[in-house]
Design a protein around this motif. Structure first.
Motif, mmCIF file in Angstrom:
data_model
loop_
_atom_site.group_PDB
_atom_site.id
_atom_site.type_symbol
_atom_site.label_atom_id
_atom_site.label_comp_id
_atom_site.label_asym_id
_atom_site.label_seq_id
_atom_site.Cartn_x
_atom_site.Cartn_y
_atom_site.Cartn_z
ATOM 1 N N ASN A 236 -16.480 14.736 -17.935
ATOM 2 C CA ASN A 236 -16.985 16.111 -18.030
ATOM 3 C C ASN A 236 -15.859 17.131 -18.169
ATOM 4 O O ASN A 236 -16.113 18.332 -18.268
ATOM 5 N N GLY A 237 -14.609 16.641 -18.124
ATOM 6 C CA GLY A 237 -13.470 17.542 -18.169
ATOM 7 C C GLY A 237 -13.098 18.078 -16.804
ATOM 8 O O GLY A 237 -12.206 18.935 -16.696
ATOM 9 N N ASP A 238 -13.775 17.598 -15.739
ATOM 10 C CA ASP A 238 -13.441 18.031 -14.383
ATOM 11 C C ASP A 238 -12.220 17.278 -13.882
ATOM 12 O O ASP A 238 -11.976 16.121 -14.256
ATOM 13 N N ILE A 239 -11.461 17.916 -13.007
ATOM 14 C CA ILE A 239 -10.254 17.321 -12.445
ATOM 15 C C ILE A 239 -10.551 16.868 -11.017
ATOM 16 O O ILE A 239 -11.070 17.635 -10.201
ATOM 17 N N TRP A 240 -10.223 15.625 -10.713
ATOM 18 C CA TRP A 240 -10.459 15.048 -9.396
ATOM 19 C C TRP A 240 -9.147 14.584 -8.769
ATOM 20 O O TRP A 240 -8.258 14.107 -9.468
ATOM 21 N N LEU A 241 -9.069 14.709 -7.447
ATOM 22 C CA LEU A 241 -7.934 14.204 -6.687
ATOM 23 C C LEU A 241 -8.478 13.155 -5.732
ATOM 24 O O LEU A 241 -9.495 13.382 -5.058
ATOM 25 N N MET A 242 -7.810 12.008 -5.633
ATOM 26 C CA MET A 242 -8.306 10.949 -4.766
ATOM 27 C C MET A 242 -7.173 10.102 -4.218
ATOM 28 O O MET A 242 -6.107 9.976 -4.832
ATOM 29 N N THR A 243 -7.429 9.540 -3.035
ATOM 30 C CA THR A 243 -6.437 8.682 -2.401
ATOM 31 C C THR A 243 -7.159 7.617 -1.594
ATOM 32 O O THR A 243 -8.352 7.743 -1.282
ATOM 33 N N LEU A 244 -6.450 6.561 -1.239
ATOM 34 C CA LEU A 244 -6.998 5.515 -0.387
ATOM 35 C C LEU A 244 -7.304 6.102 0.986
ATOM 36 O O LEU A 244 -6.442 6.723 1.612
ATOM 37 N N ASP A 245 -8.527 5.916 1.449
ATOM 38 C CA ASP A 245 -8.953 6.529 2.712
ATOM 39 C C ASP A 245 -8.718 5.573 3.871
ATOM 40 O O ASP A 245 -9.644 5.006 4.442
ATOM 41 N N TRP A 246 -7.441 5.394 4.227
ATOM 42 C CA TRP A 246 -7.133 4.540 5.373
ATOM 43 C C TRP A 246 -6.820 5.422 6.578
ATOM 44 O O TRP A 246 -6.118 6.419 6.488
ATOM 45 N N ASP A 247 -7.400 5.051 7.718
ATOM 46 C CA ASP A 247 -7.251 5.857 8.924
ATOM 47 C C ASP A 247 -7.232 4.912 10.122
ATOM 48 O O ASP A 247 -8.218 4.217 10.390
ATOM 49 N N VAL A 248 -6.115 4.872 10.849
ATOM 50 C CA VAL A 248 -5.992 3.929 11.960
ATOM 51 C C VAL A 248 -6.986 4.211 13.071
ATOM 52 O O VAL A 248 -7.257 3.346 13.909
ATOM 53 N N ARG A 249 -7.579 5.412 13.111
ATOM 54 C CA ARG A 249 -8.547 5.720 14.154
ATOM 55 C C ARG A 249 -9.813 4.889 14.008
ATOM 56 O O ARG A 249 -10.595 4.761 14.956
ATOM 57 N N TRP A 250 -10.052 4.308 12.829
ATOM 58 C CA TRP A 250 -11.202 3.431 12.642
ATOM 59 C C TRP A 250 -11.109 2.207 13.548
ATOM 60 O O TRP A 250 -12.114 1.581 13.862
ATOM 61 N N LEU A 251 -9.895 1.850 13.934
ATOM 62 C CA LEU A 251 -9.684 0.627 14.708
ATOM 63 C C LEU A 251 -9.758 0.858 16.211
ATOM 64 O O LEU A 251 -9.628 -0.090 16.980
ATOM 65 N N ASP A 252 -9.954 2.088 16.642
ATOM 66 C CA ASP A 252 -9.902 2.403 18.064
ATOM 67 C C ASP A 252 -10.938 1.649 18.887
ATOM 68 O O ASP A 252 -10.733 1.397 20.072
ATOM 69 N N THR A 253 -12.091 1.327 18.295
ATOM 70 C CA THR A 253 -13.138 0.641 19.044
ATOM 71 C C THR A 253 -13.143 -0.860 18.786
ATOM 72 O O THR A 253 -14.022 -1.570 19.259
ATOM 73 N N PHE B 242 0.800 -1.224 0.000
ATOM 74 C CA PHE B 242 0.000 0.000 0.000
ATOM 75 C C PHE B 242 0.836 1.280 0.000
ATOM 76 O O PHE B 242 0.275 2.368 -0.069
ATOM 77 N N VAL B 243 2.143 1.164 0.140
ATOM 78 C CA VAL B 243 2.972 2.359 0.190
ATOM 79 C C VAL B 243 3.832 2.452 -1.068
ATOM 80 O O VAL B 243 4.082 1.438 -1.726
ATOM 81 N N PRO B 244 4.310 3.673 -1.412
ATOM 82 C CA PRO B 244 4.076 4.915 -0.687
ATOM 83 C C PRO B 244 2.665 5.435 -0.932
ATOM 84 O O PRO B 244 1.946 4.939 -1.808
ATOM 85 N N CYS B 245 2.267 6.422 -0.113
ATOM 86 C CA CYS B 245 0.932 6.998 -0.235
ATOM 87 C C CYS B 245 0.795 7.685 -1.600
ATOM 88 O O CYS B 245 1.651 8.462 -1.997
ATOM 89 N N ARG B 246 -0.287 7.400 -2.273
ATOM 90 C CA ARG B 246 -0.457 7.863 -3.651
ATOM 91 C C ARG B 246 -1.720 8.701 -3.787
ATOM 92 O O ARG B 246 -2.765 8.360 -3.256
ATOM 93 N N ILE B 247 -1.595 9.802 -4.489
ATOM 94 C CA ILE B 247 -2.742 10.625 -4.842
ATOM 95 C C ILE B 247 -2.908 10.549 -6.357
ATOM 96 O O ILE B 247 -1.982 10.849 -7.102
ATOM 97 N N THR B 248 -4.073 10.120 -6.785
ATOM 98 C CA THR B 248 -4.377 10.041 -8.214
ATOM 99 C C THR B 248 -5.098 11.316 -8.643
ATOM 100 O O THR B 248 -6.036 11.757 -7.978
ATOM 101 N N VAL B 249 -4.641 11.905 -9.717
ATOM 102 C CA VAL B 249 -5.288 13.092 -10.288
ATOM 103 C C VAL B 249 -5.779 12.684 -11.671
ATOM 104 O O VAL B 249 -5.005 12.188 -12.489
ATOM 105 N N LEU B 250 -7.075 12.853 -11.913
ATOM 106 C CA LEU B 250 -7.611 12.429 -13.200
ATOM 107 C C LEU B 250 -8.646 13.405 -13.734
ATOM 108 O O LEU B 250 -9.268 14.157 -12.989
ATOM 109 N N GLU B 251 -8.800 13.359 -15.022
ATOM 110 C CA GLU B 251 -9.806 14.160 -15.721
ATOM 111 C C GLU B 251 -10.972 13.245 -16.057
ATOM 112 O O GLU B 251 -10.782 12.199 -16.692
ATOM 113 N N ASP B 252 -12.197 13.602 -15.619
ATOM 114 C CA ASP B 252 -13.346 12.735 -15.883
ATOM 115 C C ASP B 252 -13.993 13.065 -17.224
ATOM 116 O O ASP B 252 -13.486 13.914 -17.982
#
Length: 235
Positions: free
Chosen positions: A184-201, A172-182
């Motif tokens: 409609n011609g819009d530009i989107w930025l996206m990344t894997l939404d992993w967060d260790v705080r989800w495991l706190d409970t 899963f590493v290194p952390c990656r941000i994907t930038v793409l044109e959809d």
């Protein structure tokens, strides 16, 4: 949504643990589907599916690959059991695992990338990769392709700590941000939404150290800030 994520995490812990508990020599052939997947139809581990996960070996050396094996059939049963109560489509599930932002319409693709790089440098996130697969697609097809680029950033010291804890996270590493044109011609930025705080409970006793938890949270927050800067064209 929080309860759904917690339920899925609990199912993974309860269903996978018995398969992990088997001590056997690592064999690539049993990790894929096939006649030698490892278990037969209707297989249930000794003690059922509700055995608690054992603590990790405290004497395990850093950067050591986990020798346990999850067979292809065990993986299949785990995912099928988890999916039984899941109302989401595949597209919705993938969407849930991704954090994304739409870039301001006044920004060009290059301006988005430039803002991301500047903010990453400010946050001491090293740029360790930049891929442009749309160029490869265009070279193969001879046709124009919507622009698609993947930019990788990393807090290298935290990455080293994470890989010392679980080398398999290298997938899963290194952390990656994907930038793409959809379309409609819009530009989107996206990344894997992993967060260790989800495991706190989670009732799972295998907790990462406070220092590693803090470092992982900082990386997730840095990625959010980098995407925000790119989406807004901030310098």
């Amino acid at each position: 949504m929080t309860r759904m994520i917690a339920a899925a995490a609990s199912a993974i812990v309860l269903l996978v643990q018995p398969a992990l508990a088997e001590e056997k020599e690592y064999d690539n052939s049993v990790t894929y589907a096939g006649p030698d997947a490892g278990v037969g139809p209707g297989w249930v581990p000794e003690g059922g599916w509700t055995m608690p996960a054992p603590p990790l070996d405290p004497d395990r050396a850093a950067n050591q690959i986990t020798p346990d094996v999850i067979t292809a059939e065990a993986k299949m049963k785990m995912m099928q059991s988890t999916m039984m109560g899941n109302p989401m489509s595949l597209r919705q599930m993938i969407n849930m695992m991704v954090a994304k932002k739409k870039a301001d319409s006044s920004l060009s693709f290059d301006e988005v990338i430039e803002s991301m790089d500047l903010r990453a440098n400010f946050l001491n996130m090293k740029k360790v990769g930049h891929n442009t697969p749309h160029k490869v697609i265009e070279a193969i097809t001879g046709e124009t392709s919507p622009r698609l680029e993947m930019v990788s950033y990393c807090d290298v010291m935290t990455m080293r700590d994470i890989l010392d804890y679980v080398p398999e996270f290298g997938a899963f590493v290194p952390c990656r941000i994907t930038v793409l044109e959809d379309n409609n011609g819009d530009i989107w930025l996206m990344t894997l939404d992993w967060d260790v705080r989800w495991l706190d409970t989670s009732p799972n006793p295998n907790k990462i150290s406070p220092e590693l938890r803090e470092g992982a949270i900082k990386i997730r927050e840095a990625l959010e800030e980098i995407m925000e800067a790119g989406a807004n064209g901030d310098l």
